[in-house]
Every structure is written in C-alpha cells, then in structure tokens.
Design a protein around this motif. Structure first.
Motif, mmCIF file in Angstrom:
data_model
loop_
_atom_site.group_PDB
_atom_site.id
_atom_site.type_symbol
_atom_site.label_atom_id
_atom_site.label_comp_id
_atom_site.label_asym_id
_atom_site.label_seq_id
_atom_site.Cartn_x
_atom_site.Cartn_y
_atom_site.Cartn_z
ATOM 1 N N GLU A 196 0.825 -1.211 0.000
ATOM 2 C CA GLU A 196 0.000 0.000 0.000
ATOM 3 C C GLU A 196 0.859 1.261 0.000
ATOM 4 O O GLU A 196 0.478 2.291 -0.579
ATOM 5 N N ALA A 197 2.016 1.186 0.634
ATOM 6 C CA ALA A 197 2.930 2.333 0.622
ATOM 7 C C ALA A 197 3.455 2.578 -0.781
ATOM 8 O O ALA A 197 3.586 3.735 -1.219
ATOM 9 N N VAL A 198 3.760 1.509 -1.494
ATOM 10 C CA VAL A 198 4.283 1.656 -2.855
ATOM 11 C C VAL A 198 3.185 2.182 -3.784
ATOM 12 O O VAL A 198 3.440 3.041 -4.635
ATOM 13 N N ARG A 199 1.965 1.700 -3.602
ATOM 14 C CA ARG A 199 0.846 2.225 -4.412
ATOM 15 C C ARG A 199 0.672 3.727 -4.171
ATOM 16 O O ARG A 199 0.462 4.502 -5.108
ATOM 17 N N TRP A 200 0.751 4.135 -2.901
ATOM 18 C CA TRP A 200 0.615 5.564 -2.589
ATOM 19 C C TRP A 200 1.748 6.360 -3.209
ATOM 20 O O TRP A 200 1.543 7.455 -3.749
ATOM 21 N N ALA A 201 2.958 5.805 -3.140
ATOM 22 C CA ALA A 201 4.121 6.496 -3.705
ATOM 23 C C ALA A 201 3.940 6.758 -5.193
ATOM 24 O O ALA A 201 4.358 7.809 -5.704
ATOM 25 N N LEU A 202 3.303 5.830 -5.900
ATOM 26 C CA LEU A 202 3.166 5.925 -7.352
ATOM 27 C C LEU A 202 1.887 6.617 -7.793
ATOM 28 O O LEU A 202 1.708 6.865 -8.996
ATOM 29 N N ALA A 203 1.002 6.919 -6.858
ATOM 30 C CA ALA A 203 -0.296 7.484 -7.219
ATOM 31 C C ALA A 203 -0.123 8.777 -8.015
ATOM 32 O O ALA A 203 0.624 9.678 -7.617
ATOM 33 N N GLY A 204 -0.804 8.857 -9.140
ATOM 34 C CA GLY A 204 -0.738 10.051 -9.963
ATOM 35 C C GLY A 204 0.401 10.084 -10.950
ATOM 36 O O GLY A 204 0.514 11.055 -11.722
ATOM 37 N N ALA A 205 1.265 9.058 -10.955
ATOM 38 C CA ALA A 205 2.325 9.018 -11.967
ATOM 39 C C ALA A 205 1.686 8.951 -13.351
ATOM 40 O O ALA A 205 0.665 8.288 -13.538
ATOM 41 N N PRO A 206 2.270 9.628 -14.331
ATOM 42 C CA PRO A 206 1.619 9.706 -15.640
ATOM 43 C C PRO A 206 1.697 8.440 -16.488
ATOM 44 O O PRO A 206 1.106 8.381 -17.562
ATOM 45 N N GLY A 207 2.423 7.438 -16.031
ATOM 46 C CA GLY A 207 2.543 6.208 -16.795
ATOM 47 C C GLY A 207 3.175 5.114 -15.955
ATOM 48 O O GLY A 207 3.458 5.301 -14.768
ATOM 49 N N PRO A 208 3.429 3.928 -16.562
ATOM 50 C CA PRO A 208 3.876 2.756 -15.795
ATOM 51 C C PRO A 208 5.383 2.588 -15.681
ATOM 52 O O PRO A 208 5.851 1.628 -15.066
ATOM 53 N N ARG A 209 6.170 3.506 -16.256
ATOM 54 C CA ARG A 209 7.626 3.326 -16.270
ATOM 55 C C ARG A 209 8.219 3.802 -14.942
ATOM 56 O O ARG A 209 8.134 4.983 -14.606
ATOM 57 N N VAL A 210 8.822 2.860 -14.197
ATOM 58 C CA VAL A 210 9.306 3.165 -12.844
ATOM 59 C C VAL A 210 10.794 2.829 -12.738
ATOM 60 O O VAL A 210 11.218 1.724 -13.100
ATOM 61 N N LEU A 211 11.558 3.771 -12.208
ATOM 62 C CA LEU A 211 12.971 3.553 -11.888
ATOM 63 C C LEU A 211 13.117 3.354 -10.391
ATOM 64 O O LEU A 211 12.705 4.208 -9.602
ATOM 65 N N ASP A 212 13.709 2.217 -9.987
ATOM 66 C CA ASP A 212 14.113 2.000 -8.605
ATOM 67 C C ASP A 212 15.569 2.443 -8.510
ATOM 68 O O ASP A 212 16.473 1.784 -9.036
ATOM 69 N N LEU A 213 15.805 3.564 -7.850
ATOM 70 C CA LEU A 213 17.118 4.222 -7.832
ATOM 71 C C LEU A 213 17.821 3.930 -6.514
ATOM 72 O O LEU A 213 17.262 4.138 -5.440
ATOM 73 N N GLY A 214 19.070 3.444 -6.597
ATOM 74 C CA GLY A 214 19.748 2.946 -5.406
ATOM 75 C C GLY A 214 19.067 1.672 -4.957
ATOM 76 O O GLY A 214 18.754 1.484 -3.785
ATOM 77 N N ALA A 215 18.855 0.765 -5.923
ATOM 78 C CA ALA A 215 17.960 -0.384 -5.727
ATOM 79 C C ALA A 215 18.520 -1.459 -4.814
ATOM 80 O O ALA A 215 17.779 -2.354 -4.396
ATOM 81 N N GLY A 216 19.806 -1.404 -4.502
ATOM 82 C CA GLY A 216 20.373 -2.417 -3.612
ATOM 83 C C GLY A 216 20.230 -3.807 -4.189
ATOM 84 O O GLY A 216 20.517 -4.052 -5.367
ATOM 85 N N GLY A 248 17.365 -5.296 -4.492
ATOM 86 C CA GLY A 248 16.072 -5.422 -5.150
ATOM 87 C C GLY A 248 14.885 -5.596 -4.233
ATOM 88 O O GLY A 248 13.839 -6.075 -4.670
ATOM 89 N N LYS A 249 14.998 -5.169 -2.980
ATOM 90 C CA LYS A 249 13.869 -5.323 -2.056
ATOM 91 C C LYS A 249 12.642 -4.534 -2.528
ATOM 92 O O LYS A 249 11.528 -5.061 -2.547
ATOM 93 N N LEU A 250 12.834 -3.285 -2.909
ATOM 94 C CA LEU A 250 11.722 -2.493 -3.420
ATOM 95 C C LEU A 250 11.367 -2.916 -4.842
ATOM 96 O O LEU A 250 10.190 -2.940 -5.215
ATOM 97 N N THR A 251 12.365 -3.270 -5.625
ATOM 98 C CA THR A 251 12.116 -3.738 -6.988
ATOM 99 C C THR A 251 11.141 -4.905 -6.989
ATOM 100 O O THR A 251 10.207 -4.958 -7.796
ATOM 101 N N GLY A 252 11.339 -5.860 -6.065
ATOM 102 C CA GLY A 252 10.453 -7.015 -5.984
ATOM 103 C C GLY A 252 9.030 -6.632 -5.647
ATOM 104 O O GLY A 252 8.072 -7.199 -6.189
ATOM 105 N N THR A 253 8.864 -5.659 -4.750
ATOM 106 C CA THR A 253 7.517 -5.203 -4.407
ATOM 107 C C THR A 253 6.858 -4.539 -5.604
ATOM 108 O O THR A 253 5.659 -4.734 -5.868
ATOM 109 N N LEU A 254 7.612 -3.751 -6.349
ATOM 110 C CA LEU A 254 7.080 -3.123 -7.560
ATOM 111 C C LEU A 254 6.608 -4.179 -8.556
ATOM 112 O O LEU A 254 5.504 -4.071 -9.134
ATOM 113 N N LEU A 255 7.407 -5.200 -8.774
ATOM 114 C CA LEU A 255 7.029 -6.245 -9.724
ATOM 115 C C LEU A 255 5.768 -6.977 -9.272
ATOM 116 O O LEU A 255 4.910 -7.307 -10.096
ATOM 117 N N ALA A 256 5.656 -7.202 -7.962
ATOM 118 C CA ALA A 256 4.499 -7.929 -7.440
ATOM 119 C C ALA A 256 3.199 -7.162 -7.634
ATOM 120 O O ALA A 256 2.123 -7.761 -7.710
#
Length: 267
Positions: free
Chosen positions: A36-56, A58-66
């Motif tokens: 739900e935090a990731v959905r809120w973070a992305l709310a209102g983005a103009p499209g589906p292209r997302v950069l995970d910056l300083g991704a380590g 892939g902990k956040l990357t995995g949540t984005l993919l899910a």
C-alpha cells in the motif's frame, strides 16, 4: 549511527559504501516494503515506467514487480549489491549507476522510487538528474522501513543496541522530522518539484531472534564497526530478544512502518 547529516563526508562515504560487503546477508534479511505504501508512492504518476534508484539487492524492486502492470528498471552503484539483484530478479533491467549519474535518457520514466537509500544521495547533484529522467508530472518517492518503537520490546532493543543498529532515523518520530528537510530535492516555485507529501503504512517482517540479529548486522553503522564492537552489540541484541517472551522462541513479526516522502515534477 547518528543522523546522516551529522556524518562527515568521509564517514558518509564509508557508511554508504559498506553494504556491498554484506550483499548476501542484505538480500536474505532485509524486509520488503508495504504494497500500500508503494501504491501511494506511485499514485498520480503519468505512466507505468518506474525507476528504482539505489535499488540495492532489489527489495523495493520485488515489491514493484508484485504489484503488476509496471515497467520497472533498477539502478544501483555497488557491484555486489547489483549482482544480488540480478541473481534474485533476472527479468529486471538493472544497470550500474548512481543517483548523481543516472544511465537513462531524458524523460524516460514516469516515477523514480528509492527504498532506504535516498538519505545517501548527494541531492545537490541527484535532484537535477532525477528531474532530467522524469517525464513531466512524474513522481519522486523515497520509502523507508522504520522500526515501530511503540512496541515495548522494539523500544528495548533500540536502547540496548544504541544508534548504530537502531538510530534516530530508524524510528517514526525522528523520521518525520528529519526526512522532510534533508532527503528530497529543493522544492518551491523556482524548483522542478512541487511541495512534498508524507504518509506511513503499517508493515511487518517475519523474523526469529537469530534472523533479526542478522538483520541488524546489515545496518551501515554496524557494518563499519570494528569486529569486537560489532560482536558485542549483536550479543546484546541477542540477549535482549532471548529475554523477552514475545521474541524468545520461534517466529514473530517485527513491527515496521513503511514511511514515504513523495514529490511531483512540474509539468
């Protein structure tokens, strides 16, 4: 570890570059992020292209993919962390690069997100770079998993381990104060970014006493310690967990909040 702005430049570099020495443990023991935090973070983005910056790893990357429906790319400066990300999430396009030098074209993403990493960015350089790769109206969001010290045994763990393992930035009240001022690009009428918004979302991480000690061992303030100090700190954590009924045996949930800062790029 104290607030990151209290570190000298040399200390900051030493802390931020320490994670590669424990990339495997980081991948195994760090938590993911509340969906739900990731959905809120992305709310209102103009499209589906997302950069995970300083991704380590892939902990956040995995949540984005899910979440599904997103075109995700990852950028990470540390080779060992990047190798873990590529091993664990082979379908993801993942590049070596930094927040200050992002290896992507202008306007190529609709959102930039960063999990437990934005406080390491040199925002004077990273802010313009992030604005460059973001499409007009795009979203920048930093996410932090912080320990919910409203739970007695978590507050006790913070006391016995000290700031190297669970520092001020790792608990909600201090996070709210510190991050709004320090870890975003400059906002305002003459900035590419609008005023920031904050939100918090309940989260949890299933742990045993030993795996939680291993999680603490991946904190930058612990990784840079001399080995005797590190061993002593982790022994204190182990003893505290063994002495508390909620954590002495078997699995339990470490209560967390996924805390989010979000700004929008001007159109």
């Amino acid at each position: 570890m104290t607030f990151t702005h209290a570190l000298t430049d040399g200390e900051r570099q030493r802390h931020s570059s320490s994670f590669g020495t424990a990339a495997g443990a980081y991948a195994e023991h760090r938590p993911d992020y509340a969906p739900e935090a990731v959905r809120w973070a992305l709310a209102g983005a103009p499209g589906p292209r997302v950069l995970d910056l300083g991704a380590g790893t892939g902990k956040l990357t995995g949540t984005l993919l899910a979440l599904g429906g997103l075109d995700v790319v990852a950028v990470e400066p540390d080779p060992a962390m990047l190798a873990e990300l590529r091993r664990g999430l082979p379908p993801v396009r993942a590049f070596q690069g930094s927040a200050e030098t992002i290896p992507l074209p202008d306007g190529s993403v609709d959102a930039v997100v960063s999990g437990n990493a934005m406080h390491w960015f040199d925002m004077a350089a990273a802010g313009p770079e992030i604005a460059r790769v973001l499409a007009p109206g795009g979203v920048l969001a930093g996410l932090w998993n912080v320990f919910d010290d409203g739970t007695d045994w978590v507050a006790g763990l913070a006391r016995v381990t000290g700031p190297a393992a669970i520092g001020p930035r790792d608990v909600p009240a201090a996070w709210r104060i510190e991050t709004a001022e320090l870890h975003l690009p400059r906002t305002g009428a003459d900035s590419p970014f609008h005023t920031a918004e904050q939100a918090e979302f309940p989260h949890g991480h299933r742990r045993t006493a030993e795996s939680l000690v291993a999680t603490l061992g991946t904190k930058a303030g612990v990784l840079v310690m001399p080995e005797p100090e590190r061993a002593e700190l982790l022994a204190r954590a182990r003893a505290h967990l063994a002495g508390h009924p909620a954590t002495a045996e078997g699995e339990f949930t470490l209560p967390l909040l996924t805390s989010v800062l979000r700004v929008r790029r001007r159109s």
